[in-house]
Design an enzyme around this catalytic site. Structure first.
Site, PDB file in Angstrom:
ATOM      1  N   ALA A   1       7.187  52.632  34.779  1.00 17.71           N
ATOM      2  CA  ALA A   1       8.288  51.751  35.223  1.00 17.71           C
ATOM      3  C   ALA A   1       8.569  50.592  34.030  1.00 17.71           C
ATOM      4  O   ALA A   1       8.747  51.022  33.013  1.00 17.71           O
ATOM      5  CB  ALA A   1       7.951  51.027  36.453  1.00 17.71           C
ATOM      6  N   CYS A   2       8.933  49.716  34.529  1.00 12.56           N
ATOM      7  CA  CYS A   2       9.131  48.563  33.334  1.00 12.56           C
ATOM      8  C   CYS A   2       8.357  48.407  32.543  1.00 12.56           C
ATOM      9  O   CYS A   2       8.867  47.755  31.268  1.00 12.56           O
ATOM     10  CB  CYS A   2       9.906  47.238  34.017  1.00 12.56           C
ATOM     11  SG  CYS A   2      11.251  47.666  35.352  1.00 12.56           S
ATOM     12  N   SER A   3       7.051  48.442  32.520  1.00 17.91           N
ATOM     13  CA  SER A   3       6.139  48.276  31.562  1.00 17.91           C
ATOM     14  C   SER A   3       5.898  49.353  30.580  1.00 17.91           C
ATOM     15  O   SER A   3       4.901  49.552  30.055  1.00 17.91           O
ATOM     16  CB  SER A   3       4.937  47.991  32.316  1.00 17.91           C
ATOM     17  OG  SER A   3       5.020  46.850  33.050  1.00 17.91           O
TER      18      SER A   3
END
Length: 373
Positions: A155-157
């Site tokens: 995801a965002c990481s």
């Protein structure tokens, strides 16, 4: 220990922009139409009327003023409210391959590296265009890179997790130069009919070149002093779209097949997790927040970034110390912290310390501490 350096970054920004006023006008037109369609039920108390959005609400909630998107007309059409993107044939470059190609070539130029000298390509993002063949392998072919390639999703990481993976491959001798690419088409997984989140995301793609320090020729380089990752399971941010939808007979158009989050819960749970990650990582390297010249944080919400930076630094951050790009890019998922790094790194003096940090669904968070060489 082999020293790994970041020598180049690239950024693909879509031409189309949507400011808050235009987005709100579209959303409110849809709200008015829905309320008119259900007027009898609303009057009878059987249904709550939908509420308008506003530009002031968006800025107060997030700090976002506008966003770049691959398509604006479909999003702003109250009868559609999602991007209108042409399906590519199997013989054409994919959308994410095309975005990645543009960002990667810019990063390679900045690094002074030929694509053929890259022997690892990682594509990391929140949503991949297809399960297989890997977008990373397609991008490897588009660039003419060597070695091997694969996709990953945290995801965002995804960017910071991919940076650690690439850096470890270089340190282990499995690669000499790596390319990390983050093609985010966030507008495609956003519910533009949800008042609490219709403004959150934009589209962009970033690319990063990592090399063995002894092979690098770029004058501007950032040595990776260390990386640290953390995950903790949570349903507070979720997207249930997947290949099992058709066999479980679930509705592929259901709202849970798009981005869903419990915003207040995310704020309360993620901010202390990330602040502790960065502070602990710095301490393990015999540093503290006082030593940081720059924090390139995930660009999801201005209030989250301010709180995390305040906890790490022990005071309010300046605009230079914790640069913000989400005001004009919105949340671009894994690309956000890299956009901030790409646009706000050249002014750092040799020896200056900084941290690239991303965080999001999972929960997941990644910290990459770098020093300007």
């Amino acid at each position: 220990m082999t020293n790994v350096v970041i020598t180049g970054t690239g950024l693909f920004t879509p031409e189309n922009t949507i400011d808050n006023d235009a987005l709100v006008a579209s959303f409110n037109a849809w709200v008015d139409a829905e309320n008119a369609r259900h007027a009898e039920a609303i009057a009878a108390g059987e249904r709550e009327p939908l509420a308008h959005s506003s530009s002031e609400f968006i800025v107060k909630a997030s700090g976002i003023h506008s966003r770049h998107v691959l398509d604006a007309t479909g999003i702003l059409d109250p009868e559609r409210m999602r991007p209108r993107l042409r399906e590519r044939s199997n013989d054409e470059p994919s959308l994410q391959g095309e975005m990645g190609n543009a960002a990667a070539r810019q990063a390679l130029e900045h690094a002074g590296v030929a694509a053929a000298d890259i022997d690892l390509v990682i594509v990391g993002c929140s949503n991949l265009e297809r399960p297989y063949p890997a977008v990373a392998v397609e991008l490897q072919a588009l660039l003419g890179a060597g070695g091997y390639a694969f996709d990953m999703n945290v995801a965002c990481s995804s960017a910071t997790f991919a940076i650690e993976t690439a850096a470890n491959a270089i340190r282990a001798g499995n690669a000499t130069r790596a390319l990390v690419v983050n093609p985010e088409i966030c507008s495609a997984h956003l519910n533009f009919r949800d008042r609490d989140s219709h403004f959150i995301f934009g589209d962009a793609c970033t690319a990063i070149v990592l090399e063995r320090d002894d092979l690098a020729s770029a004058q501007a380089r950032f040595e990776i002093l260390g990386t640290r990752l953390v995950t903790r399971f949570s349903n507070a941010i979720r997207n249930n779209a997947g290949f099992l939808n058709r066999v479980t007979d679930s509705d592929p158009q259901a709202l849970d097949k798009l981005f869903v989050q419990e915003g207040r819960r995310v704020f309360k749970e993620v901010c202390p997790l990330v602040a502790a990650l960065i502070s602990g990582h710095l301490a393990s390297l015999d540093h503290s927040g006082d030593d940081l010249a720059r924090m390139w944080l995930h660009q999801a919400n201005r209030h989250m970034n301010d709180l995390i930076a305040r906890r790490v630094l022990g005071r309010d951050p300046s605009e230079q110390e914790a640069p913000v790009i989400l005001d004009r890019y919105a949340n671009t998922s894994s690309a956000g912290s890299i956009i901030a790094f790409h646009l706000h790194r050249d002014d750092l003096a040799p020896g200056a310390l900084g941290v690239i940090c991303s965080f999001g669904a999972g929960y997941s968070a990644g910290s990459v501490v770098v020093r300007r060489v």
